[in-house]
Motif scaffolding. Structure first.
Motif, PDB file in Angstrom:
ATOM      1  N   MET B  58       0.850  -1.202   0.000  1.00 17.38           N
ATOM      2  CA  MET B  58       0.000   0.000   0.000  1.00 17.38           C
ATOM      3  C   MET B  58       0.877   1.240   0.000  1.00 17.38           C
ATOM      4  O   MET B  58       1.914   1.268   0.649  1.00 17.38           O
ATOM      5  N   PRO B  59       0.451   2.271  -0.711  1.00 15.25           N
ATOM      6  CA  PRO B  59       1.173   3.537  -0.584  1.00 15.25           C
ATOM      7  C   PRO B  59       1.019   4.073   0.838  1.00 15.25           C
ATOM      8  O   PRO B  59       0.008   3.805   1.499  1.00 15.25           O
ATOM      9  N   LEU B  60       2.015   4.836   1.276  1.00  5.38           N
ATOM     10  CA  LEU B  60       2.059   5.239   2.679  1.00  5.38           C
ATOM     11  C   LEU B  60       0.789   5.949   3.172  1.00  5.38           C
ATOM     12  O   LEU B  60       0.265   5.574   4.236  1.00  5.38           O
ATOM     13  N   PRO B  61       0.272   6.941   2.437  1.00  7.71           N
ATOM     14  CA  PRO B  61      -0.921   7.625   2.974  1.00  7.71           C
ATOM     15  C   PRO B  61      -2.086   6.663   3.173  1.00  7.71           C
ATOM     16  O   PRO B  61      -2.788   6.713   4.190  1.00  7.71           O
ATOM     17  N   VAL B  62      -2.262   5.760   2.215  1.00  7.83           N
ATOM     18  CA  VAL B  62      -3.339   4.778   2.340  1.00  7.83           C
ATOM     19  C   VAL B  62      -3.089   3.876   3.542  1.00  7.83           C
ATOM     20  O   VAL B  62      -3.985   3.629   4.360  1.00  7.83           O
ATOM     21  N   ALA B  63      -1.864   3.423   3.647  1.00 12.81           N
ATOM     22  CA  ALA B  63      -1.517   2.533   4.758  1.00 12.81           C
ATOM     23  C   ALA B  63      -1.759   3.228   6.092  1.00 12.81           C
ATOM     24  O   ALA B  63      -2.287   2.622   7.036  1.00 12.81           O
ATOM     25  N   ALA B  64      -1.380   4.498   6.149  1.00 12.88           N
ATOM     26  CA  ALA B  64      -1.533   5.229   7.409  1.00 12.88           C
ATOM     27  C   ALA B  64      -3.006   5.351   7.787  1.00 12.88           C
ATOM     28  O   ALA B  64      -3.395   5.048   8.925  1.00 12.88           O
ATOM     29  N   VAL B  65      -3.815   5.764   6.820  1.00  9.65           N
ATOM     30  CA  VAL B  65      -5.240   5.910   7.108  1.00  9.65           C
ATOM     31  C   VAL B  65      -5.850   4.557   7.475  1.00  9.65           C
ATOM     32  O   VAL B  65      -6.617   4.433   8.437  1.00  9.65           O
ATOM     33  N   ALA B  66      -5.474   3.532   6.725  1.00 12.28           N
ATOM     34  CA  ALA B  66      -6.002   2.198   7.007  1.00 12.28           C
ATOM     35  C   ALA B  66      -5.606   1.742   8.404  1.00 12.28           C
ATOM     36  O   ALA B  66      -6.409   1.158   9.141  1.00 12.28           O
ATOM     37  N   ALA B  67      -4.354   2.024   8.788  1.00 14.34           N
ATOM     38  CA  ALA B  67      -3.879   1.591  10.108  1.00 14.34           C
ATOM     39  C   ALA B  67      -4.666   2.303  11.208  1.00 14.34           C
ATOM     40  O   ALA B  67      -5.070   1.680  12.209  1.00 14.34           O
ATOM     41  N   ILE B  68      -4.895   3.603  10.997  1.00 13.61           N
ATOM     42  CA  ILE B  68      -5.623   4.359  12.026  1.00 13.61           C
ATOM     43  C   ILE B  68      -7.067   3.860  12.117  1.00 13.61           C
ATOM     44  O   ILE B  68      -7.595   3.631  13.219  1.00 13.61           O
ATOM     45  N   ALA B  69      -7.683   3.645  10.937  1.00 14.60           N
ATOM     46  CA  ALA B  69      -9.067   3.173  10.943  1.00 14.60           C
ATOM     47  C   ALA B  69      -9.163   1.790  11.569  1.00 14.60           C
ATOM     48  O   ALA B  69     -10.058   1.521  12.387  1.00 14.60           O
ATOM     49  N   ALA B  70      -8.220   0.925  11.218  1.00 13.66           N
ATOM     50  CA  ALA B  70      -8.256  -0.440  11.767  1.00 13.66           C
ATOM     51  C   ALA B  70      -8.092  -0.402  13.284  1.00 13.66           C
ATOM     52  O   ALA B  70      -8.789  -1.112  14.020  1.00 13.66           O
ATOM     53  N   THR B  71      -7.177   0.447  13.755  1.00 14.82           N
ATOM     54  CA  THR B  71      -6.961   0.523  15.206  1.00 14.82           C
ATOM     55  C   THR B  71      -8.203   1.085  15.900  1.00 14.82           C
ATOM     56  O   THR B  71      -8.568   0.615  16.985  1.00 14.82           O
ATOM     57  N   ALA B  72      -8.831   2.074  15.272  1.00 19.06           N
ATOM     58  CA  ALA B  72     -10.066   2.612  15.861  1.00 19.06           C
ATOM     59  C   ALA B  72     -11.108   1.504  15.973  1.00 19.06           C
ATOM     60  O   ALA B  72     -11.804   1.389  16.995  1.00 19.06           O
ATOM     61  N   ALA B  73     -11.193   0.676  14.935  1.00 18.14           N
ATOM     62  CA  ALA B  73     -12.144  -0.437  14.981  1.00 18.14           C
ATOM     63  C   ALA B  73     -11.782  -1.407  16.093  1.00 18.14           C
ATOM     64  O   ALA B  73     -12.652  -1.906  16.822  1.00 18.14           O
ATOM     65  N   ILE B  74     -10.485  -1.654  16.247  1.00 23.50           N
ATOM     66  CA  ILE B  74     -10.047  -2.544  17.334  1.00 23.50           C
ATOM     67  C   ILE B  74     -10.415  -1.924  18.684  1.00 23.50           C
ATOM     68  O   ILE B  74     -10.866  -2.618  19.596  1.00 23.50           O
ATOM     69  N   GLY B  75     -10.249  -0.598  18.779  1.00 22.55           N
ATOM     70  CA  GLY B  75     -10.623   0.090  20.019  1.00 22.55           C
ATOM     71  C   GLY B  75     -12.096  -0.102  20.341  1.00 22.55           C
ATOM     72  O   GLY B  75     -12.473  -0.380  21.486  1.00 22.55           O
ATOM     73  N   ALA B  76     -12.941   0.034  19.298  1.00 22.32           N
ATOM     74  CA  ALA B  76     -14.378  -0.152  19.512  1.00 22.32           C
ATOM     75  C   ALA B  76     -14.672  -1.591  19.924  1.00 22.32           C
ATOM     76  O   ALA B  76     -15.448  -1.847  20.856  1.00 22.32           O
ATOM     77  N   ALA B  77     -14.024  -2.536  19.252  1.00 23.49           N
ATOM     78  CA  ALA B  77     -14.247  -3.947  19.580  1.00 23.49           C
ATOM     79  C   ALA B  77     -13.782  -4.239  21.005  1.00 23.49           C
ATOM     80  O   ALA B  77     -14.438  -4.977  21.756  1.00 23.49           O
ATOM     81  N   PHE B  78     -12.673  -3.639  21.364  1.00 23.08           N
ATOM     82  CA  PHE B  78     -12.125  -3.809  22.713  1.00 23.08           C
ATOM     83  C   PHE B  78     -13.162  -3.375  23.747  1.00 23.08           C
ATOM     84  O   PHE B  78     -13.413  -4.061  24.743  1.00 23.08           O
ATOM     85  N   GLU B  79     -13.781  -2.231  23.481  1.00 22.22           N
ATOM     86  CA  GLU B  79     -14.791  -1.732  24.415  1.00 22.22           C
ATOM     87  C   GLU B  79     -15.970  -2.701  24.481  1.00 22.22           C
ATOM     88  O   GLU B  79     -16.426  -3.075  25.562  1.00 22.22           O
ATOM     89  N   LEU B  80     -16.438  -3.114  23.304  1.00 22.29           N
ATOM     90  CA  LEU B  80     -17.642  -3.956  23.271  1.00 22.29           C
ATOM     91  C   LEU B  80     -17.397  -5.313  23.925  1.00 22.29           C
ATOM     92  O   LEU B  80     -18.241  -5.818  24.659  1.00 22.29           O
ATOM     93  N   LEU B  81     -16.220  -5.883  23.656  1.00 22.81           N
ATOM     94  CA  LEU B  81     -15.971  -7.249  24.127  1.00 22.81           C
ATOM     95  C   LEU B  81     -15.515  -7.301  25.574  1.00 22.81           C
ATOM     96  O   LEU B  81     -15.953  -8.163  26.338  1.00 22.81           O
ATOM     97  N   ALA B  82     -14.616  -6.401  25.937  1.00 20.92           N
ATOM     98  CA  ALA B  82     -13.995  -6.534  27.253  1.00 20.92           C
ATOM     99  C   ALA B  82     -14.578  -5.580  28.281  1.00 20.92           C
ATOM    100  O   ALA B  82     -14.824  -5.975  29.423  1.00 20.92           O
ATOM    101  N   VAL B  83     -14.791  -4.333  27.898  1.00 26.92           N
ATOM    102  CA  VAL B  83     -15.185  -3.343  28.896  1.00 26.92           C
ATOM    103  C   VAL B  83     -16.699  -3.312  29.091  1.00 26.92           C
ATOM    104  O   VAL B  83     -17.186  -3.196  30.206  1.00 26.92           O
ATOM    105  N   ARG B  84     -17.442  -3.447  27.989  1.00 30.73           N
ATOM    106  CA  ARG B  84     -18.901  -3.360  28.084  1.00 30.73           C
ATOM    107  C   ARG B  84     -19.512  -4.324  29.091  1.00 30.73           C
ATOM    108  O   ARG B  84     -20.386  -3.936  29.869  1.00 30.73           O
TER     109      ARG B  84
END
Ligand SMILES: Nc1ncnc2c1ncn2[C@@H]1O[C@H](COP(=O)(O)OP(=O)(O)OP(=O)(O)O)[C@@H](O)[C@H]1O
Ligand SMILES: [Mg+2]
Lengths: 257, 290, 326
Positions: B58-84
């Motif tokens: 992936m080109p860097l800008p795409v990779a960066a945005v994808a990484a941030i979006a993926a991590t945000a999704a992981i953050g949401a999943a983390f909340e739903l699965l573990a903290v909720r």
């Protein structure tokens, strides 16, 4: 004889004066009720009397000893025990164990004697255990002794907290809304308990919204409104006091039971 | 003088990273009253994911945005699965779940990305800028720019959008917010996603300068928390200030005394603030709620 | 057999099991593994007092273990003290460390106490690396002599096993005495409600500080034992990861229990040494299990906290309560 003297106690939270220059006496062997609409400052006053909060002004004298500035632990040791509006039970401990903790107020054995299991630490423990079952029996809830506090019904929780306070062997017992959340039968039992406590020589100060209960048990009533004392006297007089009626009608009449 | 400026630049560079992590703590705290002990892992995930995505071509800008979006999704999943499942429970349980969750995230990164240190190419190639005898790497400018952008975007989100107002209402009174029809649970999930995204942004931005690896999360998390509490937890403005201040303290301590002290500074700051003024040192200066 | 008799017999069974291990196990490495189980169990007994009973979290317990390990190493190697004296010094230093952390932490609760202990632990791991003249820096400390008490030296795998589990036994006895009498109830009261505890005249400051100190002391002694058993220590042993491992053991074991955390300490320690435990296990399999060891700890924490917040001890109590009722 005056057991407790409350003099000019004031407590402010920012711009709000929650308790405003309140004074009254509590006589030994009597039941004194502290009433007033929601937010009148009753619990705040309780906290000031028991060392959980420090009043900005005023003094609280128990048998000649100044209590303002003392820690809750020291206040209990002097002979004032209390319960909380939101029961503060130890949820993972059984009713009996909860009451046993109350005995700690007058016990002295610490870590070291316990670590070595010295005989006096064990003796103290046995004494606390016997005391707990005696008190639960006195209040009539001994069948709950082995039930974890978290599993107790609301009414029993209130009574366990009273038993725990009694285990400190107080001279003065302060109860913050003991009937809140109780049904009619449980309230009857509570009244019986209060009489038994009073007859055993313990003075009682009670905060309560249930007026029937207040009129039945109290010898004298202090009425607070927006922090200030607006009336004091025997139940019959308070019932007819125009200032009290105005305060209650002005606010909402709170009759949860 | 130029030495001083060089330390200043380095301090503000790292400080920006701490500010982003501190903002993550702040957002979650404001929405739930909880401290997320896994916050640092999102920083790690951002960097590691971005490196992996560029490895995939992936080109860097795409990779960066994808990484941030993926991590945000992981953050949401983390909340739903573990903290909720234990939401609103005692802090003790939330601490434990987020710590355990942090370990799981780190181990997952280890299994997926391997144990090696990884580096990202700089966002723009080119020589460092030189002025007043100070060299500023281009990546540092990227870090500052992205941090500023994130802070402004966040401020706009909170102040100008209905969604942001709902978040602020939730922060102030969760029960009341529910009464007026705000879905508080949803807000909490979004708060975790936002916090994770900010952490990931920090991880991506700094990866070209300092290598990244599966185990970097815990240390950066503690530094970010030190920054957040230095400012007074729950306040986004002082969180950023706390981050920058912590970066400067570190940089000057390392520069003027001994580089070996660098990592200790944040820990000492953390302990001193907790022991002396747990409500934060900067909080009184600007009492602004989210 | 009903739950009550089982509970009465449990300590006897535990002691019998501990006694049988060195007789039944001829493999020296396996015996060492069981010795490590004991060392971890010693730390966990202390943590169970602090965390499981008093509800005070410590995310830096490995630091106390490290303090003990380095103190004992320094005293025996550099100062030439007899081992027992170094062991005592290790306990004293770790206990002082606990005191130094506990006093300023008194005002802190929940998240803040957790962060303070975490920060303390990380700071200590840095100190173990940086204080090179004392600790040997990243390379650590080697050539630490075997434990000895007077003329008796503990060299053989089985004697080390006895020494460690003897210490665990004493610690459990002390901890049991504390928890079954007044201080234990004060600790649990503190856990349940600080307001309620204060209203009962509990000296909450005193209880917190003392529990912290006893807990740090046990971790320090465990560190000293580790140094003596292995002969080598380095900063990588006393990290956040180690602290979290101890927390995992304590949580899995359960609140207000000593037996649960000890069992969990043994079980989770054995995870690290599956190859020694299961003869003939292929090397790769063992390595795979080992690489997932921390995953197991992390997942165990999350799952237990969500689904069984009182841990194994809680499950066991609920089951036996159910049995008694029926
Ligand atoms: N810690 C505090 N900080 C700020 N304000 C407080 C605090 N505690 C109490 N107050 C305020 O002081 C006033 C008196 O509260 P208090 O709890 O004493 O009333 P109360 O008479 O016990 O009422 P209730 O019958 O509802 O229990 C209320 O307006 C309350 O909001
Ligand atoms: Mg009240």
């Amino acid at each position: 004889m005056t057991l407790l003297q409350v003099r000019n106690v004031t407590r402010r939270f920012g711009g709000l004066t929650a308790v405003d220059d309140v004074s009254f006496d509590v006589y030994e062997g009597t039941v004194k009720a502290l009433i007033g609409p929601n937010g009148a400052g009753k619990s705040t006053l309780f906290n000031a009397l028991t060392g959980f909060d420090r009043p900005d002004e005023g003094s609280v004298v128990f048998e000649g000893e100044e209590l303002v500035g003392r820690k809750p632990r020291e206040v209990v040791r002097v002979g004032l025990a209390r319960t909380f509006q939101n029961t503060q039970l130890f949820e993972e401990m059984t009713a009996g164990e909860n009451v046993m903790v109350g005995s700690q107020a007058r016990q002295r054995r610490g870590f070291t004697t316990a670590m070595l299991r010295l005989p006096n630490a064990v003796a103290e423990d046995r004494e606390a255990r016997e005391d707990a079952s005696r008190l639960l029996r006195l209040i009539g809830i001994e069948e709950w002794i082995d039930v974890p506090a978290a599993d107790l019904p609301a009414g029993i929780r209130r009574l366990v907290e009273i038993a725990r306070a009694l285990a400190t062997r107080p001279r003065l017992l302060l109860l913050d809304e003991p009937a809140a959340g109780l049904n009619a039968t449980e309230t009857r039992e509570l009244v019986q308990t209060l009489f038994r406590v009073r007859d055993s020589g313990i003075t009682v100060v009670i905060v309560e919204h249930d007026m029937g209960l207040v009129m039945e048990v109290s010898d004298e009533i202090v009425v607070l409104d927006r922090g200030a004392k607006i009336a004091e006297g025997p139940p019959r007089m308070i019932q007819k006091d125009p200032a009290v009626i105005a305060a209650y009608l002005g606010g909402e009449v709170d009759d949860d039971v | 003088m130029s030495e001083f400026l060089q330390f200043l630049v380095a301090g503000l560079k790292n400080g920006s990273i701490y500010a982003l992590i501190a903002l993550g703590f702040t957002i979650v705290y404001a929405a739930t009253g909880a401290i997320n002990f896994a916050q640092g892992e999102f920083f790690m995930l951002g960097g590691m994911l971005c490196v992996s995505f560029t490895d995939l071509g992936m080109p860097l800008p795409v990779a960066a945005v994808a990484a941030i979006a993926a991590t945000a999704a992981i953050g949401a999943a983390f909340e739903l699965l573990a903290v909720r499942p234990i939401a609103g429970d005692s802090p003790l349980r939330i601490i434990m779940v987020t710590i355990g969750g942090a370990v799981v995230l780190r181990q997952l990164a280890l299994h997926f990305f391997g144990p090696d240190e990884r580096a990202l190419a700089p966002f723009t190639e080119g020589a460092s800028l030189k002025a007043f005898g100070v060299a500023v790497e281009l990546q540092t400018l990227w870090i500052w720019g992205l941090t500023a952008l994130a802070v402004v975007a966040l401020a706009l989100l909170y102040r100008k959008t209905a969604f942001g107002r709902a978040m602020r209402a939730t922060a102030i009174r969760r029960d009341a917010a529910r009464l007026v029809g705000i879905n508080a649970g949803m807000m909490v999930t979004v708060a975790f996603a936002l916090a994770a995204g900010l952490g990931a942004l920090a991880g991506v931005a700094v990866a070209p300068l300092t290598q990244t690896a599966f185990g970097v999360g815990a240390a950066i998390g503690v530094k970010g928390f030190a920054a957040a509490i230095l400012g007074g937890i729950g306040n986004p403005i002082t969180a950023v200030a706390g981050g920058l201040l912590l970066g400067l303290l570190e940089s000057f301590a390392a520069g003027y005394f001994d580089p070996a002290y660098k990592d200790g500074v944040a820990l000492v700051v953390l302990l001193v603030v907790l022991f002396v003024a747990p409500q934060g040192l900067l909080a009184k200066a600007g009492r602004v709620k989210v | 057999m009903n739950a009550r008799t089982l509970r009465a017999l449990a300590p006897l069974i535990a002691v019998a099991l501990a006694l049988i291990v060195p007789l039944a196990v001829s493999d020296r490495f396996l015996l060492k593994v069981f010795t490590f189980c004991g060392i971890n169990a010693l730390v966990v007994v202390g943590l169970a007092l602090l965390f499981g009973y008093a509800g005070q979290v410590s995310l830096g317990h490995a630091a106390f273990m490290g303090l003990g390990a380095y103190t004992s190493a320094y005293c025996t190697v550099e100062l030439g003290w007899p081992w027992l004296l170094g062991f005592v010094a290790a306990g004293v230093v770790a206990a002082l460390g606990g005191l130094i952390l506990a006093i300023p932490s008194l005002r802190l609760k929940g998240y803040y106490l957790a962060m303070a202990t975490l920060g303390f632990g990380l700071l200590m791991s840095l100190a173990f690396i940086q204080a090179e003249p004392i600790t040997g820096g990243v390379d650590g400390f080697s050539g630490i002599p075997f434990p000895s008490i007077g003329p008796v030296e503990f060299r053989s795998a089985s004697s080390l096993y006895w020494l460690v589990w003897g210490a665990v036994g004493i610690a459990v006895l002390v901890a049991h005495n504390i928890t079954s009498l007044r201080p234990g109830r004060a600790m649990r009261a503190l856990h349940g409600s600080e307001l309620g505890a204060q209203a009962c005249g509990v000296d909450i400051v005193g209880v917190k500080v003392r529990t912290f100190v006893v807990s740090a002391l046990m971790a320090g002694l465990a560190g000293a034992l580790y140094a003596g058993v292995v002969g080598f220590i380095s900063p990588s042993l006393f990290t956040l990861t180690a602290s979290i491992t101890f927390i995992a053991m304590t949580i899995v074991g359960g609140t207000s229990s000593l037996a649960g955390p000890i069992l969990a300490a043994v079980a989770l320690t054995l995870v690290q040494y599956s190859d020694a435990l299961i003869p003939g296990l292929p090397r790769e399999t063992a390595q795979t299990i080992q690489s997932y060891q921390e995953d197991i700890y992390g997942l165990a924490i999350v799952l237990i906290v969500i689904f069984a917040p009182r841990g194994l001890a809680g499950l066991w109590k609920r089951r036996s309560a159910g049995n008694e009722a029926s």
